[in-house]
Write an enzyme that holds these catalytic residues in place. Structure first.
Site, PDB file in Angstrom:
ATOM      1  N   GLU A   1       0.848  -1.190   0.000  1.00  0.00           N
ATOM      2  CA  GLU A   1       0.000   0.000   0.000  1.00  0.00           C
ATOM      3  C   GLU A   1       0.880   1.236   0.000  1.00  0.00           C
ATOM      4  O   GLU A   1       1.980   1.217   0.568  1.00  0.00           O
ATOM      5  CB  GLU A   1      -0.907   0.061   1.239  1.00  0.00           C
ATOM      6  CG  GLU A   1      -2.099  -0.850   1.177  1.00  0.00           C
ATOM      7  CD  GLU A   1      -1.911  -2.063   2.051  1.00  0.00           C
ATOM      8  OE1 GLU A   1      -0.912  -2.102   2.801  1.00  0.00           O
ATOM      9  OE2 GLU A   1      -2.747  -2.981   1.981  1.00  0.00           O
TER      10      GLU A   1
ATOM     11  N   TYR B   1       7.723   2.490  -7.600  1.00  0.00           N
ATOM     12  CA  TYR B   1       7.051   1.204  -7.826  1.00  0.00           C
ATOM     13  C   TYR B   1       6.668   1.031  -9.301  1.00  0.00           C
ATOM     14  O   TYR B   1       6.803  -0.060  -9.859  1.00  0.00           O
ATOM     15  CB  TYR B   1       5.808   1.090  -6.934  1.00  0.00           C
ATOM     16  CG  TYR B   1       6.093   1.242  -5.458  1.00  0.00           C
ATOM     17  CD1 TYR B   1       7.187   0.603  -4.870  1.00  0.00           C
ATOM     18  CD2 TYR B   1       5.293   2.024  -4.635  1.00  0.00           C
ATOM     19  CE1 TYR B   1       7.466   0.743  -3.511  1.00  0.00           C
ATOM     20  CE2 TYR B   1       5.559   2.168  -3.280  1.00  0.00           C
ATOM     21  CZ  TYR B   1       6.651   1.531  -2.734  1.00  0.00           C
ATOM     22  OH  TYR B   1       6.912   1.678  -1.400  1.00  0.00           O
TER      23      TYR B   1
HETATM   24  N1  COA Z   1      10.185  12.144  -7.438  1.00  0.00           N
HETATM   25  C1  COA Z   1       9.885  11.369  -8.494  1.00  0.00           C
HETATM   26  N2  COA Z   1      10.354  10.085  -8.628  1.00  0.00           N
HETATM   27  C2  COA Z   1      11.128   9.606  -7.632  1.00  0.00           C
HETATM   28  C3  COA Z   1      11.474  10.383  -6.509  1.00  0.00           C
HETATM   29  C4  COA Z   1      10.970  11.710  -6.444  1.00  0.00           C
HETATM   30  N3  COA Z   1      11.245  12.520  -5.392  1.00  0.00           N
HETATM   31  N4  COA Z   1      12.251   9.638  -5.685  1.00  0.00           N
HETATM   32  C5  COA Z   1      12.385   8.432  -6.278  1.00  0.00           C
HETATM   33  N5  COA Z   1      11.715   8.407  -7.450  1.00  0.00           N
HETATM   34  C6  COA Z   1      11.560   7.255  -8.347  1.00  0.00           C
HETATM   35  C7  COA Z   1      12.229   7.509  -9.678  1.00  0.00           C
HETATM   36  O1  COA Z   1      11.552   6.723 -10.651  1.00  0.00           O
HETATM   37  C8  COA Z   1      13.615   6.951  -9.437  1.00  0.00           C
HETATM   38  O2  COA Z   1      14.261   6.561 -10.609  1.00  0.00           O
HETATM   39  P1  COA Z   1      15.179   7.666 -11.392  1.00  0.00           P
HETATM   40  O3  COA Z   1      16.182   8.151 -10.378  1.00  0.00           O
HETATM   41  O4  COA Z   1      15.781   6.867 -12.509  1.00  0.00           O
HETATM   42  O5  COA Z   1      14.254   8.767 -11.825  1.00  0.00           O
HETATM   43  C9  COA Z   1      13.308   5.723  -8.629  1.00  0.00           C
HETATM   44  O6  COA Z   1      12.229   6.112  -7.771  1.00  0.00           O
HETATM   45  C10 COA Z   1      14.466   5.237  -7.779  1.00  0.00           C
HETATM   46  O7  COA Z   1      14.934   6.320  -6.972  1.00  0.00           O
HETATM   47  P2  COA Z   1      15.884   6.093  -5.711  1.00  0.00           P
HETATM   48  O8  COA Z   1      16.958   7.130  -5.745  1.00  0.00           O
HETATM   49  O9  COA Z   1      16.318   4.683  -5.629  1.00  0.00           O
HETATM   50  O10 COA Z   1      14.862   6.391  -4.508  1.00  0.00           O
HETATM   51  P3  COA Z   1      15.267   6.936  -3.040  1.00  0.00           P
HETATM   52  O11 COA Z   1      16.468   6.214  -2.550  1.00  0.00           O
HETATM   53  O12 COA Z   1      15.322   8.407  -3.094  1.00  0.00           O
HETATM   54  O13 COA Z   1      14.011   6.459  -2.170  1.00  0.00           O
HETATM   55  C11 COA Z   1      11.757   6.600  -1.339  1.00  0.00           C
HETATM   56  C12 COA Z   1      12.656   6.620  -2.591  1.00  0.00           C
HETATM   57  C13 COA Z   1      10.294   6.662  -1.790  1.00  0.00           C
HETATM   58  C14 COA Z   1      11.966   5.291  -0.563  1.00  0.00           C
HETATM   59  C15 COA Z   1      12.121   7.827  -0.452  1.00  0.00           C
HETATM   60  O14 COA Z   1      11.663   9.002  -1.080  1.00  0.00           O
HETATM   61  C16 COA Z   1      11.579   7.783   0.964  1.00  0.00           C
HETATM   62  O15 COA Z   1      12.222   7.221   1.865  1.00  0.00           O
HETATM   63  N6  COA Z   1      10.392   8.371   1.180  1.00  0.00           N
HETATM   64  C17 COA Z   1       9.815   8.398   2.563  1.00  0.00           C
HETATM   65  C18 COA Z   1       9.323   7.042   2.978  1.00  0.00           C
HETATM   66  C19 COA Z   1       8.239   6.534   2.048  1.00  0.00           C
HETATM   67  O16 COA Z   1       7.368   7.299   1.621  1.00  0.00           O
HETATM   68  N7  COA Z   1       8.282   5.238   1.756  1.00  0.00           N
HETATM   69  C20 COA Z   1       7.300   4.604   0.888  1.00  0.00           C
HETATM   70  C21 COA Z   1       6.185   4.057   1.704  1.00  0.00           C
HETATM   71  S1  COA Z   1       4.969   3.244   0.659  1.00  0.00           S
END
Ligand code: COA
Length: 157
Positions: free
Chosen positions: A116, A128
């Protein structure tokens, strides 16, 4: 870190992916508090280490920067948590964690993996979607603090 837990990271990133162990619990508890309005407690995280259905991975350089939790029941994988420390985002850490978790779930013969996500969480939804998950449903008022609907997103293997 023991060699047994070490999962090779071959994409040139300056962190490694390990199975979560007791030495990571403090850091993961702290990241939960920073990233979520209803964080998992230290006790809940410790319980995952004893749960054979739970598979948590951490991304580590000199300390834990992110983690993912997956629970698997009867061939169905469920992502319970994924988070990366705010100062270390957009460096591929979540992608590396998710890729390892999906590969491991497949190897353990899961037929799909699901989760979710808040409907407003564009970063997570993009992550995702990039990894082949589709929105298959919506749960009304699933989240609190603030109240919000959840998308159910699923990736079939
Ligand atoms: N905006 C748009 N796309 C994003 C993004 C942003 N701020 N952050 C990640 N993505 C997507 C992109 O598709 C990215 O690929 P790209 O770099 O080739 O564009 C892909 O995710 C992988 O990014 P990555 O650098 O591995 O992600 P991250 O290490 O920054 O972590 C989260 C992503 C969601 C885990 C992070 O923002 C986070 O910890 N958020 C708070 C906790 C949370 O909401 N968890 C999810 C609960 S369901």
């Amino acid at each position: 870190m023991t060699e047994k837990n070490k999962i090779p990271q071959n994409d040139g990133k300056d962190f490694i992916i390990l199975s979560m162990d007791a030495s990571h619990i403090c850091a993961v508890t702290a990241i939960e508090k920073v990233c979520f309005s209803t964080p998992w407690s230290r006790k809940s995280l410790e319980e995952q280490l004893l749960n054979p259905l739970s598979h948590f991975l951490v991304a580590v350089d000199e300390e834990v920067k992110g983690y993912i939790g997956v629970q698997e029941i009867a061939g169905e994988g469920y992502i319970t948590n994924i988070a990366v420390l705010p100062g270390y985002r957009r460096k591929g850490i979540a992608q590396a964690l998710l890729s390892k978790a999906m590969t491991a779930a497949r190897e353990r013969e899961c037929s799909f993996i699901t989760l979710e996500v808040r409907v407003s969480n564009t970063a997570a939804i993009a992550l995702y979607t990039k990894n082949g998950f589709n929105i298959v449903g919506e749960r009304r008022d699933f989240y609190t603090k603030p109240v919000e609907n959840a998308y159910i997103m699923t990736r079939y293997f």
